[in-house]
Design an enzyme around this catalytic site. Structure first.
Site: not given
Ligand code: AMP
Length: 213
Positions: A13, A88, A127, A160, A171
Site C-alpha cells: 500500500k 490503523r 524488503r 528494517r 504485525r
Molecule cells: P508502516 O511504515 O506504516 O508499516 O509503520 C511502521 C510502524 O509504525 C508500525 O508497525 C507501527 O508500530 C507504527 N505505526 C505507523 N502508523 C501507525 C498508526 N496509524 N497507529 C499506530 N502505530 C503506527
C-alpha cells in the site's frame, strides 16, 4: 481528494500510495515515515514510538492521532492527501472522521489492497529500506539497480527491524486484531474499494486508477 490506503503491512500500500499521490498531485502521508524520521532525529516522539515499532506493536493512539491531525492541517493538504498507514484502529478512524466533519469534509475512498498472509511474510523479509532517504525496494520485485544501494540517494539499504520475521508475525496479528475491522467500518460508510494486491505492482495501480476518477 482524500484517500485512505488499507491493507496488511507489506501489502504494497505504501508503493501504491506514493503513485496515487503523484498522479493526483496531493501529499503522501505515512505515519510510519513520520515516526521513522523522528527516530532518526532522536526526538522524544521518536524514542517513544520506537519502543512499540521494534516489537511490531502499534504506537498508542494518543501519540499517533496528534501527529496525523497536525500533518493534515498543513497548507499542502488543502486539496486532499493519501493516507498510508493511518488509521490503523477504529478509534483513530473515529477521531479523523470527527475532525473532518467539523470542516464539512469526508474521506472519498478507502482502498483496500488485499493480500493473503502467506504472501506477506515472504514479501516483507525481502524488503530493503534506505535509512538515509526512506526509499524502499524489494530484492525480487523492486530490486535497486545496484544490489544493496539506494537508487535515489546512494545510501546503503537495510532490512528494517520491523520487517524481521518475528516482528512481521506480530504485525500480522496486530493487523488482524486491530486494523482489519476498518474494512467493515469504511464498507458501512460506502467508501470502501478492494483491489487484488497479489498481482504486479503496475496492475494494482491500474485497478486503483480505474476506481479513483
Ligand atoms: P508502516 O511504515 O506504516 O508499516 O509503520 C511502521 C510502524 O509504525 C508500525 O508497525 C507501527 O508500530 C507504527 N505505526 C505507523 N502508523 C501507525 C498508526 N496509524 N497507529 C499506530 N502505530 C503506527
Amino acid at each position: 481528494m482524500k484517500i485512505i490506503m488499507l491493507g496488511a503491512p507489506g501489502a504494497g500500500k505504501g508503493t501504491q500510495a506514493k503513485m496515487i499521490a503523484e498522479k493526483f498531485g496531493v501529499p503522501h502521508i505515512s505515519t510510519g515515515d513520520i515516526f521513522r524520521a523522528n527516530i532518526k532525529e532522536g526526538t522524544e516522539l521518536g524514542m517513544e514510538a520506537k519502543k512499540y515499532m521494534d516489537q511490531g506493536l502499534l504506537v498508542p493512539d494518543e501519540l499517533t492521532v496528534k501527529i496525523l491531525l497536525d500533518r493534515v492541517a498543513r497548507e499542502d493538504c488543502a486539496d486532499g492527501y493519501v493516507l498510508d498507514g493511518f488509521p490503523r484502529t477504529i478509534p483513530q478512524a473515529e477521531v479523523l472522521d470527527a475532525a473532518l466533519e467539523k470542516l464539512n469534509e469526508k474521506i472519498d475512498y478507502a482502498v483496500n489492497v488485499d493480500v493473503p498472509d502467506e504472501n506477506i511474510v515472504k514479501r516483507m523479509s525481502g524488503r530493503r529500506a534506505c535509512p538515509k532517504c526512506g526509499a524502499t525496494f524489494h530484492v525480487e520485485h523492486i530490486p535497486p539497480k545496484q544490489e544493496g544501494i539506494c537508487d535515489s540517494c546512494g545510501g546503503e539499504l537495510v532490512l528494517r527491524d520491523d520487517d524481521r520475521q518475528e516482528t512481521v508475525q506480530n504485525r500480522l496479528k496486530v493487523y488482524h486484531d486491530q486494523t482489519q475491522p476498518l474494512i467493515d467500518y469504511y464498507g458501512k460508510k460506502g467508501v470502501l474499494k478492494s483491489v487484488d494486491g497479489t498481482v504486479e505492482m503496475q496492475k494494482v495501480f491500474q485497478a486503483i486508477s480505474d476506481i479513483i476518477k
